[in-house]
Design a protein around this motif. Structure first.
Motif, PDB file in Angstrom:
ATOM      1  N   GLN A  18     -53.620 -28.909  -8.972  1.00 52.00           N
ATOM      2  CA  GLN A  18     -52.831 -30.035  -9.461  1.00 52.00           C
ATOM      3  C   GLN A  18     -51.486 -30.105  -8.757  1.00 52.00           C
ATOM      4  O   GLN A  18     -50.991 -31.183  -8.434  1.00 52.00           O
ATOM      5  CB  GLN A  18     -52.636 -29.920 -10.973  1.00 52.00           C
ATOM      6  N   LYS A  22     -59.143 -31.034 -12.648  1.00 54.82           N
ATOM      7  CA  LYS A  22     -58.997 -29.632 -13.008  1.00 54.82           C
ATOM      8  C   LYS A  22     -58.111 -29.442 -14.232  1.00 54.82           C
ATOM      9  O   LYS A  22     -57.545 -28.375 -14.431  1.00 54.82           O
ATOM     10  CB  LYS A  22     -58.418 -28.855 -11.813  1.00 54.82           C
ATOM     11  N   THR A  23     -57.985 -30.482 -15.049  1.00 55.62           N
ATOM     12  CA  THR A  23     -57.131 -30.394 -16.228  1.00 55.62           C
ATOM     13  C   THR A  23     -57.617 -29.327 -17.187  1.00 55.62           C
ATOM     14  O   THR A  23     -56.820 -28.589 -17.777  1.00 55.62           O
ATOM     15  CB  THR A  23     -57.074 -31.753 -16.946  1.00 55.62           C
ATOM     16  N   GLY A  24     -58.925 -29.220 -17.362  1.00 56.48           N
ATOM     17  CA  GLY A  24     -59.490 -28.222 -18.267  1.00 56.48           C
ATOM     18  C   GLY A  24     -59.114 -26.812 -17.860  1.00 56.48           C
ATOM     19  O   GLY A  24     -58.715 -25.995 -18.704  1.00 56.48           O
ATOM     20  N   LEU A  69     -53.012 -22.089 -19.161  1.00 56.05           N
ATOM     21  CA  LEU A  69     -51.782 -22.122 -19.954  1.00 56.05           C
ATOM     22  C   LEU A  69     -51.983 -21.447 -21.310  1.00 56.05           C
ATOM     23  O   LEU A  69     -51.092 -20.742 -21.803  1.00 56.05           O
ATOM     24  CB  LEU A  69     -51.317 -23.564 -20.145  1.00 56.05           C
ATOM     25  N   LEU A  70     -53.161 -21.642 -21.901  1.00 57.63           N
ATOM     26  CA  LEU A  70     -53.461 -21.008 -23.183  1.00 57.63           C
ATOM     27  C   LEU A  70     -53.489 -19.483 -23.038  1.00 57.63           C
ATOM     28  O   LEU A  70     -52.886 -18.753 -23.842  1.00 57.63           O
ATOM     29  CB  LEU A  70     -54.804 -21.517 -23.707  1.00 57.63           C
ATOM     30  N   SER A  74     -56.551 -25.943 -16.093  1.00 58.91           N
ATOM     31  CA  SER A  74     -55.104 -25.786 -16.294  1.00 58.91           C
ATOM     32  C   SER A  74     -54.782 -25.476 -17.751  1.00 58.91           C
ATOM     33  O   SER A  74     -53.942 -24.618 -18.043  1.00 58.91           O
ATOM     34  CB  SER A  74     -54.365 -27.059 -15.865  1.00 58.91           C
ATOM     35  N   ILE A  75     -55.459 -26.164 -18.656  1.00 53.19           N
ATOM     36  CA  ILE A  75     -55.218 -25.942 -20.087  1.00 53.19           C
ATOM     37  C   ILE A  75     -55.626 -24.526 -20.486  1.00 53.19           C
ATOM     38  O   ILE A  75     -54.908 -23.839 -21.225  1.00 53.19           O
ATOM     39  CB  ILE A  75     -55.982 -26.990 -20.927  1.00 53.19           C
ATOM     40  N   ILE A  76     -56.775 -24.081 -19.978  1.00 51.46           N
ATOM     41  CA  ILE A  76     -57.236 -22.721 -20.291  1.00 51.46           C
ATOM     42  C   ILE A  76     -56.253 -21.690 -19.748  1.00 51.46           C
ATOM     43  O   ILE A  76     -55.915 -20.708 -20.423  1.00 51.46           O
ATOM     44  CB  ILE A  76     -58.645 -22.482 -19.710  1.00 51.46           C
ATOM     45  N   GLY A  83     -56.904 -24.658 -11.343  1.00 52.29           N
ATOM     46  CA  GLY A  83     -56.244 -25.644 -12.186  1.00 52.29           C
ATOM     47  C   GLY A  83     -54.850 -25.971 -11.724  1.00 52.29           C
ATOM     48  O   GLY A  83     -54.606 -26.966 -11.045  1.00 52.29           O
ATOM     49  N   ILE A  84     -53.906 -25.090 -12.042  1.00 53.25           N
ATOM     50  CA  ILE A  84     -52.493 -25.331 -11.752  1.00 53.25           C
ATOM     51  C   ILE A  84     -52.246 -25.545 -10.264  1.00 53.25           C
ATOM     52  O   ILE A  84     -51.569 -26.489  -9.858  1.00 53.25           O
ATOM     53  CB  ILE A  84     -51.632 -24.155 -12.256  1.00 53.25           C
TER      54      ILE A  84
END
Length: 264
Positions: free
Chosen positions: A136, A144-146, A152-153, A148-150, A132-133
């Motif tokens: 990006q 890969k936004t999903g 960060l969570l 990245s969000i996971i 993700g990160i």
């Protein structure tokens, strides 16, 4: 930016949307095969250059899935091993510093299952960070936004588990606390950082002599961490009082070996 990355990027920017998607996927597949960055971009440049020279698109020219092409092309390329464990160690170092900061803030060393849970979450979040990160940040992670969000969570949750480890909210996970002197607290924090750094060098170093040196440092650091906690007293006491001398002898021998090897 490396020479081949610059060349590849210039060609990539002029590709069609479909070909860009294909080469984004190919780029990611090379990463999954642990190909070194310079070797990866050199190969990507060659692949896109050959395709353009033949005036074709990816599907017509290569006619195979990016996963298969990357796997075949990666066989002879330089590899980077242990990326997962290195990333784990980097995150571990960050959370170790956070734990130390909270130890000084609270005024005592806290043992809690929340810290154990935080350690487990580090292993879980690394794949999401890589897919993700990192993608990006390199400009090829639009899909890969999903992940990245996971990541960060999980990152936020792990921070909270350490920051609030002694709070009433996480009391059910509390194990014990130790009221130690300022000197012991400083030593405790110092050796946590040293242990994390030693683990990083063990995993990232390619020379076995260097690995042995940092294994010695890691073992001694773990002994110093356990020593004030009344955990595994016999082992911790042996490491602190006697293993240091054994370790110093081994470290000196390894340094002599490395010096002789360099002078050959």
């Amino acid at each position: 930016m490396t020479q081949f990355k610059e060349k590849y990027t210039k060609l990539y920017e002029n590709l069609s949307d479909d070909d860009q998607i294909a080469f984004d996927s190919l780029n990611q597949e090379f990463d999954k095969n642990h190909v070194a960055q310079e070797a990866k971009y050199k190969k990507l440049y060659e692949l896109v250059r050959n395709m353009i020279d033949n005036n074709q698109n990816y599907i017509d020219y290569y006619n195979q899935k990016t996963r298969v092409l990357a796997k075949n092309e990666s066989k002879e390329l330089e590899k980077i091993r242990g990326n997962f464990w290195i990333d784990v160690t980097i995150l571990l170092f960050y959370f170790a510093v956070l734990y130390i900061a909270m130890t000084f803030f609270i005024g005592e060393i806290v043992l809690s299952y929340s810290v154990v849970l935080a350690l487990l979450l580090i292993f879980v979040m690394v794949p999401f960070m890589n897919h993700g990160i990192k993608h990006q940040a390199s400009g090829r992670g639009s899909h890969k936004t999903g992940a990245s969000i996971i990541f960060l969570l999980l990152f936020v949750i792990t921070n909270c588990l350490i920051i609030f480890m002694s709070s009433s909210f996480l009391q059910v996970l509390f194990i014990d606390s130790f009221d130690v002197s300022l000197v012991d607290s400083l030593l405790f924090g110092l050796f946590i950082i040293i242990a994390a750094a030693a683990l990083y060098f063990i995993l990232s170093s390619s020379e076995w002599s260097t690995k042995i040196i940092f294994i010695i440092i890691l073992i001694y650091s773990l002994g110093r961490i356990l020593y004030p906690l009344d955990v595994l007293n016999g082992l911790a006491t042996f490491i602190v009082k006697y293993f240091m001398y054994i370790g110093l002898v081994i470290i000196v021998l390894m340094q002599l070996y490395r010096s002789r090897k360099k002078n050959r």
